[in-house]
Design an enzyme around this catalytic site. Structure first.
Site, PDB file in Angstrom:
ATOM      1  N   ASN A 195       1.453   3.182  -2.615  1.00  0.00           N
ATOM      2  CA  ASN A 195       0.706   4.170  -3.421  1.00  0.00           C
ATOM      3  C   ASN A 195      -0.522   4.669  -2.663  1.00  0.00           C
ATOM      4  O   ASN A 195      -0.883   5.841  -2.757  1.00  0.00           O
ATOM      5  CB  ASN A 195       0.302   3.561  -4.768  1.00  0.00           C
ATOM      6  CG  ASN A 195       1.438   3.655  -5.772  1.00  0.00           C
ATOM      7  OD1 ASN A 195       1.778   4.742  -6.240  1.00  0.00           O
ATOM      8  ND2 ASN A 195       2.051   2.524  -6.073  1.00  0.00           N
ATOM      9  N   GLY A 238       0.779  -1.236   0.000  1.00  0.00           N
ATOM     10  CA  GLY A 238       0.000   0.000   0.000  1.00  0.00           C
ATOM     11  C   GLY A 238       0.807   1.282   0.000  1.00  0.00           C
ATOM     12  O   GLY A 238       0.353   2.285   0.552  1.00  0.00           O
ATOM     13  N   LEU A 289     -10.856  -7.289 -12.345  1.00  0.00           N
ATOM     14  CA  LEU A 289     -12.264  -7.065 -12.012  1.00  0.00           C
ATOM     15  C   LEU A 289     -13.147  -7.644 -13.118  1.00  0.00           C
ATOM     16  O   LEU A 289     -12.757  -7.702 -14.281  1.00  0.00           O
ATOM     17  CB  LEU A 289     -12.520  -5.562 -11.865  1.00  0.00           C
ATOM     18  CG  LEU A 289     -11.756  -4.897 -10.716  1.00  0.00           C
ATOM     19  CD1 LEU A 289     -11.839  -3.373 -10.839  1.00  0.00           C
ATOM     20  CD2 LEU A 289     -12.297  -5.344  -9.368  1.00  0.00           C
ATOM     21  N   ASN A 349      -6.340   2.990 -12.332  1.00  0.00           N
ATOM     22  CA  ASN A 349      -5.309   2.054 -11.865  1.00  0.00           C
ATOM     23  C   ASN A 349      -3.942   2.669 -12.112  1.00  0.00           C
ATOM     24  O   ASN A 349      -3.772   3.453 -13.051  1.00  0.00           O
ATOM     25  CB  ASN A 349      -5.423   0.748 -12.667  1.00  0.00           C
ATOM     26  CG  ASN A 349      -4.377  -0.281 -12.290  1.00  0.00           C
ATOM     27  OD1 ASN A 349      -4.112  -0.504 -11.107  1.00  0.00           O
ATOM     28  ND2 ASN A 349      -3.772  -0.917 -13.278  1.00  0.00           N
ATOM     29  N   HIS A 366       0.004   1.507 -12.951  1.00  0.00           N
ATOM     30  CA  HIS A 366       0.758   0.348 -13.419  1.00  0.00           C
ATOM     31  C   HIS A 366       2.214   0.759 -13.625  1.00  0.00           C
ATOM     32  O   HIS A 366       2.482   1.828 -14.191  1.00  0.00           O
ATOM     33  CB  HIS A 366       0.155  -0.180 -14.724  1.00  0.00           C
ATOM     34  CG  HIS A 366       0.870  -1.384 -15.243  1.00  0.00           C
ATOM     35  ND1 HIS A 366       0.772  -2.628 -14.646  1.00  0.00           N
ATOM     36  CD2 HIS A 366       1.730  -1.542 -16.275  1.00  0.00           C
ATOM     37  CE1 HIS A 366       1.524  -3.485 -15.300  1.00  0.00           C
ATOM     38  NE2 HIS A 366       2.123  -2.852 -16.293  1.00  0.00           N
ATOM     39  N   MET A 383      -4.238  -6.654  -7.059  1.00  0.00           N
ATOM     40  CA  MET A 383      -3.719  -7.606  -8.025  1.00  0.00           C
ATOM     41  C   MET A 383      -4.724  -8.684  -8.420  1.00  0.00           C
ATOM     42  O   MET A 383      -4.443  -9.881  -8.323  1.00  0.00           O
ATOM     43  CB  MET A 383      -2.416  -8.224  -7.491  1.00  0.00           C
ATOM     44  CG  MET A 383      -1.365  -7.191  -7.123  1.00  0.00           C
ATOM     45  SD  MET A 383      -0.964  -6.037  -8.465  1.00  0.00           S
ATOM     46  CE  MET A 383       0.422  -6.897  -9.179  1.00  0.00           C
ATOM     47  N   SER A 391       2.210   4.449 -15.424  1.00  0.00           N
ATOM     48  CA  SER A 391       1.032   5.009 -16.092  1.00  0.00           C
ATOM     49  C   SER A 391      -0.165   4.936 -15.156  1.00  0.00           C
ATOM     50  O   SER A 391      -0.320   3.958 -14.425  1.00  0.00           O
ATOM     51  CB  SER A 391       0.677   4.198 -17.345  1.00  0.00           C
ATOM     52  OG  SER A 391       1.784   4.040 -18.202  1.00  0.00           O
ATOM     53  N   ASP A 416      -4.512  -4.146 -17.173  1.00  0.00           N
ATOM     54  CA  ASP A 416      -3.585  -3.042 -17.401  1.00  0.00           C
ATOM     55  C   ASP A 416      -3.816  -2.377 -18.755  1.00  0.00           C
ATOM     56  O   ASP A 416      -2.876  -2.016 -19.456  1.00  0.00           O
ATOM     57  CB  ASP A 416      -2.120  -3.511 -17.280  1.00  0.00           C
ATOM     58  CG  ASP A 416      -1.831  -4.115 -15.917  1.00  0.00           C
ATOM     59  OD1 ASP A 416      -2.381  -3.599 -14.919  1.00  0.00           O
ATOM     60  OD2 ASP A 416      -1.089  -5.098 -15.843  1.00  0.00           O
TER      61      ASP A 416
HETATM   62  C1  GAR Z   1       2.945  -0.735  -7.621  1.00  0.00           C
HETATM   63  O1  GAR Z   1       4.201  -0.706  -8.242  1.00  0.00           O
HETATM   64  C2  GAR Z   1       1.844  -0.708  -8.649  1.00  0.00           C
HETATM   65  O2  GAR Z   1       2.136   0.100  -9.756  1.00  0.00           O
HETATM   66  C3  GAR Z   1       1.768  -2.157  -9.040  1.00  0.00           C
HETATM   67  O3  GAR Z   1       1.884  -2.851  -7.831  1.00  0.00           O
HETATM   68  C4  GAR Z   1       2.710  -2.091  -6.939  1.00  0.00           C
HETATM   69  C5  GAR Z   1       1.971  -1.933  -5.644  1.00  0.00           C
HETATM   70  O4  GAR Z   1       2.800  -1.338  -4.681  1.00  0.00           O
HETATM   71  N1  GAR Z   1       0.555  -2.462  -9.738  1.00  0.00           N
HETATM   72  C6  GAR Z   1       0.479  -3.319 -10.749  1.00  0.00           C
HETATM   73  O5  GAR Z   1       1.412  -3.981 -11.140  1.00  0.00           O
HETATM   74  C7  GAR Z   1      -0.899  -3.407 -11.411  1.00  0.00           C
HETATM   75  N2  GAR Z   1      -0.822  -4.207 -12.577  1.00  0.00           N
HETATM   76  P1  GAR Z   1       2.167  -0.631  -3.409  1.00  0.00           P
HETATM   77  O6  GAR Z   1       1.244  -1.659  -2.747  1.00  0.00           O
HETATM   78  O7  GAR Z   1       3.339  -0.318  -2.534  1.00  0.00           O
HETATM   79  O8  GAR Z   1       1.420   0.582  -3.853  1.00  0.00           O
END
Ligand code: GAR
Length: 229
Positions: free
Chosen positions: A15, A13, A94, A108, A110, A91, A137, A146
């Site tokens: 982000n 978490g 949906l 989202n 990515h 991850m 992105s 994605d």
């Molecule tokens: C992030 O790098 C995000 O961009 C990626 O998972 C990570 C989550 O980190 N998402 C994907 O790959 C979606 N396809 P976080 O839990 O520390 O935010």
């Protein structure tokens, strides 16, 4: 009126943390009203709860099908009166019923410059492809993984001695800057999904691409910050 944001996570978490921090600014046009995880033990869920946010785990184990899980998710998003749903390391894919119902209101982040490198392991994929730039992105969510119209992107350089970990760390720093700014654009109605494209209003080109300085791994967000009212 501030837009009500619900964040969906599966793991640490970080982000989510960037969005919560941004929402703490009184001038921010959105407020975080809840965090939902598909993993009961997600570190981010405990962190959000300790910050006093409403949290909920909606896990696959509790439902007989993906459709049933997404119906529960939909009900929870509706109960929380979400205006915008932010996937932040959520991850799982949906169901079309959910993405269609919330079309234009789910985004989202990515860790690649889409449409390159969908799915997992994006940093190794960028290194293997010999990329000189990489990035992240933010896009509106549609049925595919994605994919969906792009709201904003940030680019970082790939350094000659990078490995997947060093590159991931550089991209993650860019993610933490990009996501709050992209949500701001959506919350202000400056980035809207229309069909397969994002329509921008009141945003210069510099507002949706965060590019690297020549010799720096930092992204330049000054231009984007200037366009918020
Ligand atoms: C992030 O790098 C995000 O961009 C990626 O998972 C990570 C989550 O980190 N998402 C994907 O790959 C979606 N396809 P976080 O839990 O520390 O935010």
């Amino acid at each position: 009126m501030k837009k009500r944001v619900v964040i969906l996570i599966s793991g640490r978490g970080s982000n989510m943390g960037a969005l919560i921090e941004a929402a703490g600014d009184p001038a921010c046009p959105f407020v975080i009203v809840g965090v939902i995880s598909n993993k009961a033990d997600a570190k981010g869920l405990a962190a959000a709860s300790s910050l006093g946010l409403e949290t909920k785990a909606i896990t696959r184990d509790d439902y007989p099908s993906k459709t049933a899980l997404d119906e529960a998710l939909d009900a929870e998003l509706t109960r929380m009166r979400a205006d915008i749903v932010c996937l932040a390391g959520y991850m799982r894919l949906l169901t079309p019923a959910l993405t269609q119902k919330w079309a234009g209101r789910i985004i989202n982040i990515h860790p690649s410059l889409l449409p390159l490198f969908r799915g997992l392991d994006t940093h190794n994929k960028a290194l293997e492809a010999g990329m000189r730039i990489h990035g992240c992105s933010v896009h509106f969510v549609t049925e595919g993984m994605d994919e969906g119209p792009i709201v904003a992107q940030a680019a970082v350089p790939v350094m000659p001695d990078d490995n997947a970990d060093t590159l991931e760390a550089r991209v993650l720093r860019a993610e933490h800057r990009l996501y709050p700014l992209a949500v701001t654009l959506v919350a202000l109605g400056k980035a809207r999904m229309e069909g397969s494209r994002v329509v921008l209003s009141g945003v210069g080109a510099e507002g949706v691409l965060l590019s690297p300085g020549a010799a720096s791994d930092e992204v330049d967000i000054e231009s984007l910050a200037r366009m918020t009212p």
